[in-house]
Motif scaffolding. Structure first.
Motif, PDB file in Angstrom:
ATOM      1  N   GLY A  52      -1.948  -1.809  -0.047  1.00  0.00           N
ATOM      2  CA  GLY A  52      -0.821  -1.432   0.805  1.00  0.00           C
ATOM      3  C   GLY A  52      -1.253  -1.515   2.314  1.00  0.00           C
ATOM      4  N   GLY A  53      -0.424  -1.049   3.133  1.00  0.00           N
ATOM      5  CA  GLY A  53      -0.668  -0.865   4.593  1.00  0.00           C
ATOM      6  C   GLY A  53      -1.537   0.327   4.860  1.00  0.00           C
ATOM      7  N   LEU A  54      -1.933   0.262   6.193  1.00  0.00           N
ATOM      8  CA  LEU A  54      -3.070   1.474   6.683  1.00  0.00           C
ATOM      9  C   LEU A  54      -2.242   2.704   6.662  1.00  0.00           C
ATOM     10  CD1 LEU A  54      -5.173  -0.335   9.398  1.00  0.00           C
ATOM     11  CD2 LEU A  54      -5.718   0.183   6.696  1.00  0.00           C
ATOM     12  N   SER A  79      -4.832  -4.559   0.734  1.00  0.00           N
ATOM     13  CA  SER A  79      -4.301  -5.960   0.998  1.00  0.00           C
ATOM     14  C   SER A  79      -2.902  -5.917   0.115  1.00  0.00           C
ATOM     15  CB  SER A  79      -4.867  -7.065   0.229  1.00  0.00           C
ATOM     16  OG  SER A  79      -5.180  -6.731  -0.963  1.00  0.00           O
ATOM     17  N   ARG A  80      -1.930  -6.725   0.508  1.00  0.00           N
ATOM     18  CA  ARG A  80      -0.796  -6.680  -0.176  1.00  0.00           C
ATOM     19  C   ARG A  80      -0.892  -7.769  -1.322  1.00  0.00           C
ATOM     20  NH1 ARG A  80       2.774  -3.047   2.277  1.00  0.00           N
ATOM     21  NH2 ARG A  80       2.385  -2.931   4.544  1.00  0.00           N
ATOM     22  N   GLY A  81       0.143  -7.806  -2.419  1.00  0.00           N
ATOM     23  CA  GLY A  81      -0.008  -8.763  -3.291  1.00  0.00           C
ATOM     24  C   GLY A  81      -1.125  -8.940  -4.050  1.00  0.00           C
ATOM     25  N   PRO A 105      -1.103   9.157  -3.656  1.00  0.00           N
ATOM     26  CA  PRO A 105      -0.040   8.658  -3.151  1.00  0.00           C
ATOM     27  C   PRO A 105      -0.445   8.534  -1.507  1.00  0.00           C
ATOM     28  CG  PRO A 105       0.348  10.698  -3.782  1.00  0.00           C
ATOM     29  CD  PRO A 105      -0.878  10.505  -4.119  1.00  0.00           C
ATOM     30  N   LYS A 106      -0.083   7.291  -0.868  1.00  0.00           N
ATOM     31  CA  LYS A 106      -0.330   7.166   0.348  1.00  0.00           C
ATOM     32  C   LYS A 106       0.973   6.373   0.954  1.00  0.00           C
ATOM     33  CE  LYS A 106      -0.567   3.649   1.615  1.00  0.00           C
ATOM     34  NZ  LYS A 106      -0.334   2.112   2.195  1.00  0.00           N
ATOM     35  N   THR A 107       1.248   6.785   2.115  1.00  0.00           N
ATOM     36  CA  THR A 107       2.177   6.005   2.886  1.00  0.00           C
ATOM     37  C   THR A 107       2.807   7.040   4.057  1.00  0.00           C
ATOM     38  OG1 THR A 107       4.603   5.260   3.017  1.00  0.00           O
ATOM     39  CG2 THR A 107       3.980   6.735   1.217  1.00  0.00           C
ATOM     40  N   ILE A 108       2.449   6.194   5.222  1.00  0.00           N
ATOM     41  CA  ILE A 108       3.085   7.047   6.577  1.00  0.00           C
ATOM     42  C   ILE A 108       4.827   7.296   6.427  1.00  0.00           C
ATOM     43  CG2 ILE A 108       1.258   6.642   7.848  1.00  0.00           C
ATOM     44  CD1 ILE A 108       3.008   4.518   9.456  1.00  0.00           C
ATOM     45  N   ASP A 109       5.308   6.211   5.697  1.00  0.00           N
ATOM     46  CA  ASP A 109       6.666   6.083   5.527  1.00  0.00           C
ATOM     47  C   ASP A 109       7.178   7.365   4.951  1.00  0.00           C
ATOM     48  OD1 ASP A 109       6.450   3.808   6.858  1.00  0.00           O
ATOM     49  OD2 ASP A 109       7.450   2.669   5.262  1.00  0.00           O
ATOM     50  N   ASN A 110       6.285   8.153   4.216  1.00  0.00           N
ATOM     51  CA  ASN A 110       6.620   9.219   3.264  1.00  0.00           C
ATOM     52  C   ASN A 110       7.776   8.775   2.395  1.00  0.00           C
ATOM     53  OD1 ASN A 110       6.352  12.009   2.442  1.00  0.00           O
ATOM     54  ND2 ASN A 110       8.051  12.758   3.961  1.00  0.00           N
ATOM     55  N   LEU A 134       9.597   3.270  15.683  1.00  0.00           N
ATOM     56  CA  LEU A 134       8.607   3.813  14.804  1.00  0.00           C
ATOM     57  C   LEU A 134       8.649   3.302  13.524  1.00  0.00           C
ATOM     58  CD1 LEU A 134       9.053   7.696  15.702  1.00  0.00           C
ATOM     59  CD2 LEU A 134       7.056   6.044  16.687  1.00  0.00           C
ATOM     60  N   MET A 135       7.690   3.350  12.690  1.00  0.00           N
ATOM     61  CA  MET A 135       7.750   2.634  11.428  1.00  0.00           C
ATOM     62  C   MET A 135       8.651   3.245  10.497  1.00  0.00           C
ATOM     63  SD  MET A 135       4.112   1.145  10.522  1.00  0.00           S
ATOM     64  CE  MET A 135       3.375  -0.317  10.977  1.00  0.00           C
ATOM     65  N   GLY A 136       8.964   2.925   9.331  1.00  0.00           N
ATOM     66  CA  GLY A 136       9.922   3.404   8.311  1.00  0.00           C
ATOM     67  C   GLY A 136      10.949   2.051   8.058  1.00  0.00           C
ATOM     68  N   ARG A 137      10.442   1.617   6.689  1.00  0.00           N
ATOM     69  CA  ARG A 137      11.103   0.260   6.452  1.00  0.00           C
ATOM     70  C   ARG A 137      12.675   0.908   5.673  1.00  0.00           C
ATOM     71  NH1 ARG A 137       7.490  -4.010   4.480  1.00  0.00           N
ATOM     72  NH2 ARG A 137       6.027  -2.393   3.770  1.00  0.00           N
ATOM     73  N   TYR A 138      12.447   1.563   5.105  1.00  0.00           N
ATOM     74  CA  TYR A 138      13.785   2.343   4.188  1.00  0.00           C
ATOM     75  C   TYR A 138      13.816   3.750   4.483  1.00  0.00           C
ATOM     76  CZ  TYR A 138      13.291  -2.484   2.014  1.00  0.00           C
ATOM     77  OH  TYR A 138      12.757  -3.770   1.789  1.00  0.00           O
ATOM     78  N   THR A 178       3.754   1.389  16.782  1.00  0.00           N
ATOM     79  CA  THR A 178       3.694   1.067  15.285  1.00  0.00           C
ATOM     80  C   THR A 178       2.381   1.205  14.693  1.00  0.00           C
ATOM     81  OG1 THR A 178       4.608  -1.017  15.273  1.00  0.00           O
ATOM     82  CG2 THR A 178       6.064   0.466  14.719  1.00  0.00           C
ATOM     83  N   TYR A 179       1.610  -0.074  14.830  1.00  0.00           N
ATOM     84  CA  TYR A 179       0.141  -0.133  14.421  1.00  0.00           C
ATOM     85  C   TYR A 179      -0.602   0.850  14.914  1.00  0.00           C
ATOM     86  CZ  TYR A 179       2.314  -4.080  11.738  1.00  0.00           C
ATOM     87  OH  TYR A 179       2.892  -4.911  11.071  1.00  0.00           O
ATOM     88  N   MET A 180      -0.608   1.402  16.230  1.00  0.00           N
ATOM     89  CA  MET A 180      -1.412   2.206  16.871  1.00  0.00           C
ATOM     90  C   MET A 180      -1.525   3.391  15.927  1.00  0.00           C
ATOM     91  SD  MET A 180      -0.879   1.586  20.740  1.00  0.00           S
ATOM     92  CE  MET A 180      -2.298   2.807  21.255  1.00  0.00           C
ATOM     93  N   ILE A 181      -0.109   3.777  15.760  1.00  0.00           N
ATOM     94  CA  ILE A 181      -0.061   5.165  14.839  1.00  0.00           C
ATOM     95  C   ILE A 181      -0.636   5.427  13.679  1.00  0.00           C
ATOM     96  CG2 ILE A 181       1.803   6.620  13.821  1.00  0.00           C
ATOM     97  CD1 ILE A 181       3.721   5.753  15.912  1.00  0.00           C
ATOM     98  N   ARG A 182      -0.625   4.108  12.822  1.00  0.00           N
ATOM     99  CA  ARG A 182      -1.283   4.293  11.386  1.00  0.00           C
ATOM    100  C   ARG A 182      -2.671   3.850  11.565  1.00  0.00           C
ATOM    101  NH1 ARG A 182       1.192  -0.807   7.818  1.00  0.00           N
ATOM    102  NH2 ARG A 182      -0.502  -2.062   8.460  1.00  0.00           N
ATOM    103  N   ALA A 183      -3.137   3.269  12.472  1.00  0.00           N
ATOM    104  CA  ALA A 183      -4.535   3.020  12.658  1.00  0.00           C
ATOM    105  C   ALA A 183      -5.569   4.376  12.960  1.00  0.00           C
ATOM    106  CB  ALA A 183      -4.772   1.994  13.741  1.00  0.00           C
TER     107      ALA A 183
END
Ligand SMILES: Nc1ncnc2c1ncn2[C@@H]1O[C@H](COP(=O)(O)OP(=O)(O)OP(=O)(O)O)[C@@H](O)[C@H]1O
Ligand SMILES: O=P(O)(O)OC[C@H]1O[C@](O)(CO)[C@@H](O)[C@@H]1O
Ligand SMILES: [Mg+2]
Length: 512
Positions: free
Chosen positions: A111-113, A174-176, A227-232, A273-277, A386-391
């Motif tokens: 998944g994402g960083l 990676s994804r997929g 479990p990992k995700t910045i989206d929580n 900021l990130m947060g898809r859903y 966004t990408y700076m935050i998760r890196a």
């Protein structure tokens, strides 16, 4: 008498668990003993664990446990099996299921960083090496597809010693590329017997499928998730690792936006900021910063024009303060974007919907509105961190959390448990069956206290839809009409005085 019955049931309960008879009384006593005395034996725990992971609880049993959860609020948690399992983490090294030299472990990140990935990798390697004497640990390169399409990396304490200071993942991601049978073939061919899978909701679904396939093939292989995700957006757990760092990092962007906004006339600082859903980062960063005038998240719909809309609010704030800061989560307002930008729905390699850039879109909309409609000069500074935050590497609190998760995950695997995700639930380290973690996503509940706190902190409107406002107005008018009519009816008897009442007799006397 009670103690006798209790002891008898404790002795016979494994038989019931073993032969998988669903008996309410036995579960009752197991839970009671667990809650009151905290002395379920390891044997009980393992059997209960296998039962929960493999079969789940019936709704009757679930109700039963919920009752206990209600009676004993100090142990209250949202998801029931996690409660039962929280004590499993206290596993004595002497009780290990695997011999040290028999273990061949592997770690994969998907998944994402997210800040903290490297800390988790480091701590899994360290725990295996130094707590259990496991010397063979393999890193899978580049996510799930790395099992069958890429090289592997040998992981040693020396090699991973410093990686927690770096952002990203040393293993790549990676994804997929999740091909269950190819992945399990690779696990089987290499003789791997412990698989540590670090990733978000999609990754945990993938882990669950791998676990099922391993079980189907009858392999002695542990499949464990972290479990990992910045989206929580992962349910059950208190929070995912990396979230705290992400919120902290988001502060820097908000601060910059505020400095910019304050420095020019009628200036708006807009931060995406990130947060898809799930709008957790936006919500917590807003609450933490106090410089934000408006926070927009996917869970709370908003509209731009008209009374009660965003434009009206911006105008008011600019007139009051001369500047303002808006935070928007990437998944917010996607319905509005879809209306104005007609485009086919695209997906990433994992099947996640690709979102339109709401930050750019909103910037343009605000600029257009104030230039064309209002003829009001404004300044808008748009920041996309966004990408700076998760890196970035994880902060102190996330580093500690990653260590707990990783160590706990290794303890569970070494004790022979499988099919779980390691996570913190109500402050307790738990082993949560995959099916609980993957059944839904975690969202901000806008009728909950936290969102109410945010609304009162920013003083932003609740952005009810204009249609709702019109409907509400109509309803209000109708209500006023009915009330007025009622009032008229109520007034009628007073207009035609009843001379027989005591009151009127008194009035007549006074008048006379
Ligand atoms: N339902 C599923 N079944 C099997 N594998 C899945 C499933 N959903 C996702 N995966 C796999 O899990 C991996 C990661 O999924 P995804 O890209 O959705 O990220 P994630 O783990 O949700 O992390 P995040 O969204 O936080 O970046 C991918 O390799 C993807 O193929
Ligand atoms: O561009 P990428 O790497 O697919 O990731 C973007 C997505 O990843 C996340 O950060 C989740 O990891 C989402 O918030 C975001 O939509
Ligand atoms: Mg995801």
């Amino acid at each position: 008498m009670f103690l006798k019955m209790f002891l008898i049931c404790l002795i016979i309960s494994p038989i019931f668990l073993h032969i998988r008879i669903r008996c309410k009384t036995i579960l009752h006593i197991l839970l009671l003993s667990n809650i009151l005395f905290m002395w379920m034996t390891r044997y009980h725990k393992r059997l209960l664990f296998i039962r929960i992971v493999q079969e789940g609880l019936t709704s009757e049993e679930l109700d039963l446990v919920k009752r206990y959860v209600f009676i004993y609020p100090m142990y209250q948690i949202g998801i029931v099996p996690a409660y039962n399992l929280h004590i499993l983490w206290v596993i004595d090294v002497s009780q290990v299921y695997f011999e040290s030299d028999e273990v061949y472990a592997c770690i994969v990140t998907c998944g994402g960083l997210c800040p903290g990935l490297n800390t988790v990798i480091r701590e899994i390697v360290y725990s295996l090496y130094y707590m259990y004497g496991v010397k063979r640990v393999l890193g899978i390169d580049g996510g799930y597809r790395g099992f069958y399409a890429k090289n592997t990396i040998a992981l040693t304490p020396k090699g991973v010693n410093d990686i927690h200071k770096r952002g990203g993942t040393v293993l790549g991601t990676s994804r997929g590329g999740h091909d269950t049978s190819k992945i399990v073939d690779s696990i089987q061919d290499r003789g791997i017997n412990q698989v540590y899978i670090i990733g978000g909701d999609g990754t945990q679904k993938g882990a669950s499928v791998i676990y099922e396939e391993v079980r189907r093939r009858g392999l002695k292989v542990v499949v464990a998730g972290i479990p990992k995700t910045i989206d929580n957006d992962i349910p059950v757990i208190d929070r995912s690792f990396g979230f705290d760092t992400a919120v902290e990092e988001a502060q820097r962007a908000i601060n910059a936006a505020h400095v910019e906004a304050e420095s020019s006339e009628n200036c708006i600082g807009l931060v995406k900021l990130m947060g898809r859903y799930s709008g957790f980062i936006a919500m917590y960063a807003t609450l933490a910063s106090r410089d934000v005038d408006c926070c927009l998240i996917p869970e709370s719909p908003f509209y731009l024009e008209g009374h009660g809309g965003l434009f009206e609010y911006i105008e008011t704030r600019l007139k009051e303060n001369g500047h303002m800061v808006i935070v928007i989560a990437e998944g917010a307002g996607q319905d509005l974007l879809a209306e104005s930008i007609r485009s086919a729905t695209q997906q990433d390699a994992s099947g996640n919907k690709l979102l339109q850039d709401v930050g750019l879109w909103l910037s343009q909309k605000i600029k257009d509105h104030f230039a064309k409609e209002k003829k009001m000069p404004i300044n808008l500074k748009y920041i996309d961190p966004t990408y700076m935050i998760r890196a970035v590497p994880s902060n102190a609190s996330d580093n500690v959390y990653c260590t707990l998760l990783a160590q706990s995950c290794v303890h569970g695997a070494m004790a022979g448990y499988t099919g779980y995700t390691s996570g913190l639930v109500n402050g307790r380290q738990t082993y949560i069956p995959f099916y609980r973690i993957i059944e839904k996503q975690h969202h901000v509940v806008i009728t909950d206290r936290m969102w109410a706190r945010l609304l009162s902190s920013t003083n932003q409107p609740s952005f009810m839809n204009p249609k709702d406002v019109i409907e509400d107005k109509k309803e209000e008018e109708l209500l006023t009409q009915i009330v007025n009519e009622d009032k008229k009816e109520e007034e009628l008897p007073t207009k035609i005085p009843d001379i027989s009442t005591e009151d009127n007799l008194v009035k007549k006397e006074i008048a006379a």
